[in-house]
Design a protein around this motif. Structure first.
Motif: not given
Length: 355
Positions: A89-97
């Protein structure tokens, strides 16, 4: 009679050769080392289970061992599943962060009226955040992939452990030497058991408290950061610092205000300081007898050879070296230099008269 210079030279050559073998054979040795750790944990937990009285009786050894085996592997499976899910899940959200972090740099640049705005690429390469998360996910996947090999090693260790004492005794030419070797092994076992039991207890407390703080504040991936805090707590000195930095940086880009960031950094910092500087030293006592400088050098050395696994094992490995070196007259100066106080106990009588 062999000259001291020749002895020192041969010793240095032996150390270099062993270090080279540890680096070259890392892919083969590490799974076996992890299997040894798991096997040791199973036996330690079985001993604890067997020591708990049930009425006037205690569980038989094989029952306690079976329960310990099931508990260890069930816990490992659950933790690995939770960490893998959180990392995915963190890998999916990483670009947003990462975009959020770039916006923060832009806001800081505008407030400071800088002609050349600060950009994330000035500090880190492009897409570093997704790559770091992907690397973490790849690490977990690699561990999961080698789990079958570790399981096979553990299985054979369990099947053959009943013969270990008999084989160990027959390595020595007479009963006196065998008894001395068993005494060294018992001392190493007591020290390592003392270290790992206390370190595991305080690491579990650190991980649980970290997760609770993050859940209370509302930061995502609380279970992942709790596991990271648990694991990093085994790494001396720098582990607790890294355990505070990771969730604090996420809070900085996840929230629009600095309040949660300050709360998380202060809360986790207080947890790490209280456990690491107040509670753990009282529980650990002077059992390890290792110099702080030696621990840092050992951390760097074993970390360079075996990565995170080496960092976790640097203290037990150094304790073993001190205990063994202290038992022989020729290597006793090494134990004295590695110790915290210089007191490594008396030399056994048969060793005091030897080389």
């Amino acid at each position: 009679m062999r000259s001291p210079l020749l002895s020192v030279t041969l010793s240095l050559l032996l150390v270099c050769l062993v270090g080279w073998l540890l680096v070259v054979g890392r892919s083969l040795i590490l799974p076996f080392v992890i299997a040894l750790i798991v096997w040791y944990m199973i036996n330690a937990l079985a001993h604890v289970i067997q020591s708990v009285p049930i009425g006037r009786r205690r569980l038989p050894g094989f029952v306690a061992f079976t329960l310990a085996l099931l508990v260890i592997f069930a816990a490992a499976t659950v933790v690995l599943d939770v960490v893998t899910a959180n990392l995915a899940q963190l890998a999916q959200d990483a670009p947003t962060y990462q975009r959020r972090l770039e916006e923060l740099f832009g806001q800081v640049s505008s407030r400071l009226h800088l002609n050349d705005p600060i950009e994330l690429k000035d500090f880190l390469p492009d897409a570093v955040v997704p790559r770091m998360v992907t690397a973490g996910a790849s690490l977990v996947t690699t561990i999961a992939g080698s789990a079958s090999l570790v399981f096979i090693y553990v299985l054979f260790l369990v099947l053959e452990q009943s013969t270990f004492d008999r084989k160990f005794e027959r390595l020595f030419p007479n009963p006196e030497r065998a008894e001395a070797a068993f005494a060294i092994r018992a001392e190493i076992n007591r020290s390592i058991m003392h270290y790992f039991s206390i370190k595991t207890a305080v690491s579990v407390a650190t991980g649980v408290l970290t997760s609770l703080v993050l859940i209370a504040i509302g930061l995502p991936y609380a279970a992942l950061f709790g596991f990271i805090a648990f694991l990093l707590n085994y790494i001396p000195t720098i582990g607790s610092l890294i355990g505070v930095i990771f969730p604090s940086l996420l809070a900085l880009v996840y929230y629009d205000s600095l309040g949660p960031f300050v709360a998380i950094a202060a809360g986790l910092g207080l947890i790490q300081f209280s456990i690491g500087n107040l509670i753990e030293p009282r529980l650990m006592g002077s059992n390890l007898n290792l110099s702080g400088l030696v621990i840092m050098l050992s951390l760097a050395f074993w970390g360079a050879i075996w990565g995170i696994v080496g960092m976790v094992l640097c203290v037990p490995l150094t304790v073993m070296i001190v205990i063994v070196c202290a038992r022989f007259k020729s290597s006793r100066p090494v134990a004295v230099l590695l110790s915290q106080t210089g007191d490594v106990g008396p030399l056994p009588p048969d060793r005091a008269q030897g080389a």
